[in-house]
Design a protein around this motif. Structure first.
Motif, PDB file in Angstrom:
ATOM      1  N   ASP A 253     -12.190  -4.323  17.111  1.00  0.00           N
ATOM      2  CA  ASP A 253     -13.321  -3.404  17.089  1.00  0.00           C
ATOM      3  C   ASP A 253     -13.526  -2.938  15.653  1.00  0.00           C
ATOM      4  N   HIS A 254     -14.589  -3.427  15.021  1.00  0.00           N
ATOM      5  CA  HIS A 254     -14.780  -3.147  13.604  1.00  0.00           C
ATOM      6  C   HIS A 254     -15.293  -1.738  13.336  1.00  0.00           C
ATOM      7  N   SER A 255     -15.610  -0.981  14.372  1.00  0.00           N
ATOM      8  CA  SER A 255     -15.996   0.413  14.152  1.00  0.00           C
ATOM      9  C   SER A 255     -14.778   1.291  13.888  1.00  0.00           C
ATOM     10  N   VAL A 256     -13.599   0.819  14.319  1.00  0.00           N
ATOM     11  CA  VAL A 256     -12.393   1.636  14.185  1.00  0.00           C
ATOM     12  C   VAL A 256     -12.000   1.850  12.728  1.00  0.00           C
ATOM     13  N   PRO A 257     -11.866   0.779  11.892  1.00  0.00           N
ATOM     14  CA  PRO A 257     -11.478   1.034  10.506  1.00  0.00           C
ATOM     15  C   PRO A 257     -12.491   1.870   9.752  1.00  0.00           C
TER      16      PRO A 257
ATOM     17  N   ALA B 139      -3.376   1.900   8.095  1.00  0.00           N
ATOM     18  CA  ALA B 139      -4.291   1.819   9.237  1.00  0.00           C
ATOM     19  C   ALA B 139      -4.057   0.598  10.111  1.00  0.00           C
ATOM     20  N   LEU B 140      -3.225  -0.352   9.658  1.00  0.00           N
ATOM     21  CA  LEU B 140      -2.969  -1.558  10.449  1.00  0.00           C
ATOM     22  C   LEU B 140      -2.020  -1.243  11.596  1.00  0.00           C
ATOM     23  N   PRO B 141      -2.282  -1.787  12.783  1.00  0.00           N
ATOM     24  CA  PRO B 141      -1.334  -1.600  13.891  1.00  0.00           C
ATOM     25  C   PRO B 141       0.044  -2.174  13.572  1.00  0.00           C
TER      26      PRO B 141
ATOM     27  N   ARG C 297       7.600  -2.544  -5.107  1.00  0.00           N
ATOM     28  CA  ARG C 297       7.254  -3.563  -4.106  1.00  0.00           C
ATOM     29  C   ARG C 297       7.573  -3.043  -2.708  1.00  0.00           C
ATOM     30  N   TRP C 298       6.572  -3.108  -1.842  1.00  0.00           N
ATOM     31  CA  TRP C 298       6.762  -2.862  -0.416  1.00  0.00           C
ATOM     32  C   TRP C 298       6.561  -4.180   0.322  1.00  0.00           C
ATOM     33  N   ARG C 299       7.539  -4.557   1.129  1.00  0.00           N
ATOM     34  CA  ARG C 299       7.390  -5.724   2.017  1.00  0.00           C
ATOM     35  C   ARG C 299       7.473  -5.240   3.446  1.00  0.00           C
ATOM     36  N   PHE C 300       6.553  -5.704   4.272  1.00  0.00           N
ATOM     37  CA  PHE C 300       6.492  -5.269   5.661  1.00  0.00           C
ATOM     38  C   PHE C 300       6.788  -6.436   6.598  1.00  0.00           C
ATOM     39  N   GLY C 301       7.665  -6.179   7.551  1.00  0.00           N
ATOM     40  CA  GLY C 301       8.036  -7.203   8.516  1.00  0.00           C
ATOM     41  C   GLY C 301       9.138  -8.091   7.990  1.00  0.00           C
TER      42      GLY C 301
ATOM     43  N   LEU D 133      -7.501  -7.414   5.801  1.00  0.00           N
ATOM     44  CA  LEU D 133      -6.077  -7.596   6.038  1.00  0.00           C
ATOM     45  C   LEU D 133      -5.808  -7.999   7.483  1.00  0.00           C
ATOM     46  N   ALA D 134      -6.400  -7.256   8.414  1.00  0.00           N
ATOM     47  CA  ALA D 134      -6.178  -7.541   9.831  1.00  0.00           C
ATOM     48  C   ALA D 134      -6.642  -8.942  10.186  1.00  0.00           C
ATOM     49  N   ASP D 135      -7.789  -9.329   9.653  1.00  0.00           N
ATOM     50  CA  ASP D 135      -8.346 -10.648   9.942  1.00  0.00           C
ATOM     51  C   ASP D 135      -7.450 -11.748   9.393  1.00  0.00           C
ATOM     52  N   LEU D 136      -6.947 -11.574   8.189  1.00  0.00           N
ATOM     53  CA  LEU D 136      -6.076 -12.588   7.588  1.00  0.00           C
ATOM     54  C   LEU D 136      -4.748 -12.696   8.333  1.00  0.00           C
ATOM     55  N   LEU D 137      -4.223 -11.572   8.781  1.00  0.00           N
ATOM     56  CA  LEU D 137      -2.947 -11.606   9.491  1.00  0.00           C
ATOM     57  C   LEU D 137      -3.078 -12.298  10.842  1.00  0.00           C
ATOM     58  N   VAL D 138      -4.241 -12.204  11.437  1.00  0.00           N
ATOM     59  CA  VAL D 138      -4.459 -12.819  12.749  1.00  0.00           C
ATOM     60  C   VAL D 138      -4.782 -14.303  12.621  1.00  0.00           C
TER      61      VAL D 138
END
Length: 387
Positions: free
Chosen positions: A2-6, A126-128, A68-72, A369-374
């Protein structure tokens, strides 16, 4: 998604975004002052820990502090890239205080690029699930990234995308091309003599320098988008002595790697004109070009997302200035630059950020970011363990 959320979340976060930018701008960080850069790194780290829920790794190279922050747990798929050093000397806040008035935010380093750092933190927050994202914040970009280049190239290698939070081009355009940069020093050696009594016994390094300046200047080729500019120069010691030594700097900007190699060959092939004069040429390519092909697919993706978010149509620009995005593109990583603040006056007295553009740009970054991760597969690389 849902692109209204960001978009809604970014507008709600605007007061916090402004407060965070103020906090970073208030911590002055001229590249040449390693103590100031270290203090700035502490400030960025504290803010990032609060916004991202994790402390960064501190990487100190030749006295310069990078974060540097690495996530996951898995390999990095998207690299967010920025820098916390600025061109502004200590004390600039006294003449250019942080201020928000009439929808315009001002302060040393706000546009280039502390607002971009804050946007990156809010977008990641803001990313889940930010797994697969790395945020790298370097401390020496404004002086050519001498200690961070290898770090940047290592982090970018194998990533699906590098997103650079440098400020936008005019009108908010994303930077889809950056010229490559080469820097040279041309050293001329002649022979000293008395300028009044026996100038004929000397070899005038100043005259030779003039020949070489003209030769270098003639290498500029507007049809190729190539600029070759002699800059700082000096020669001689006293007013009545034939100069025995002279030197000048050369700034080269090119659109392609092939052109960078061609100019390197030509400059290194310079020959002295005066009998008895010698030349020594040092330096070489500093940053590879960010060519249009490196950013094309990411720009199309970003433009599509901007439309879905209800933002004004994205535009693109080719610029002569370089950034660390040149390095990420140089290792073959798709790279999109200029995703940071909209405004102007980088490095100048009128440096500023347009406040009303901050939520939309942050929302765009979150969506990208969300689109690239998916949609992008994890690279086939060994998992990088947290250090």
């Amino acid at each position: 998604m849902d692109h209204s959320v960001p978009a809604a979340r970014a507008w709600a976060a605007l007061p916090g975004i402004l407060a965070d930018i103020k906090r970073l701008v208030a911590c002055e960080s001229p590249s040449s002052d390693l103590g100031a850069v270290a203090r700035s790194a502490d400030c960025v780290a504290e803010l990032g820990a609060a916004r991202l829920g994790a402390a960064p790794e501190r990487i100190v190279l030749d006295g310069v502090t990078h974060l540097r922050w690495r996530f996951g747990p898995g390999p990095t798929r998207v690299l967010l890239l920025g820098h916390h050093d600025t061109v502004w000397p200590l004390g600039s806040l006294s003449t250019h205080p942080f201020n928000v008035s009439g929808g315009v935010l001002r302060g040393p380093g706000c546009f280039d690029m502390k607002a971009g750092l804050v946007m990156a933190m809010h977008a990641i927050a803001a990313l889940p699930d930010p797994g697969g994202v790395t945020l790298l914040v370097t401390g020496d970009e404004e002086v050519g990234s001498p200690t961070s280049r290898e770090l940047i190239e290592t982090e970018a290698s194998g990533c699906a995308a590098a997103l650079v939070l440098e400020a936008s081009a005019d009108g908010g355009a994303l930077k889809t091309e950056r010229k490559g940069v080469s820097r040279y020093e041309v050293h001329v050696r002649g022979h000293a003599a008395h300028a009044g009594l026996e100038p004929e016994r000397g070899v005038n390094a100043g005259t030779e320098l003039a020949h070489q300046v003209l030769a270098v200047n003639a290498l500029t080729d507007p049809t190729r988008g190539t600029t070759v500019v002699p800059t700082a120069l000096s020669a001689g010691t006293t007013a009545n002595t034939v100069p025995a030594y002279g030197r000048f700097d050369v700034d080269v900007r090119v659109r392609s790697e092939h052109e960078q190699t061609r100019l390197d060959t030509l400059i290194r092939a310079l020959q002295p004109i005066l009998p008895g004069a010698d030349l020594e040429i040092t330096g070489g390519p500093n940053r590879p070009p960010l060519e249009a092909g490196a950013s094309a697919d990411l720009f199309v993706r970003a433009a599509r997302l901007a439309d879905r978010l209800g933002l004004k149509a994205l535009t693109s620009a080719a610029v002569g200035g370089a950034s660390d995005g040149n390095f990420t593109a140089g290792v073959g990583t798709p790279t999109l630059d200029g995703l940071g603040a909209v405004g102007g006056g980088a490095h100048a007295d009128d440096e500023h950020v347009l406040v009303d553009e901050l939520p939309g740009r942050t929302a765009l970054l979150t969506a990208l970011l969300a689109d690239l991760l998916v949609t992008t597969p994890a690279p086939d690389l060994p998992v990088r363990a947290h250090e």
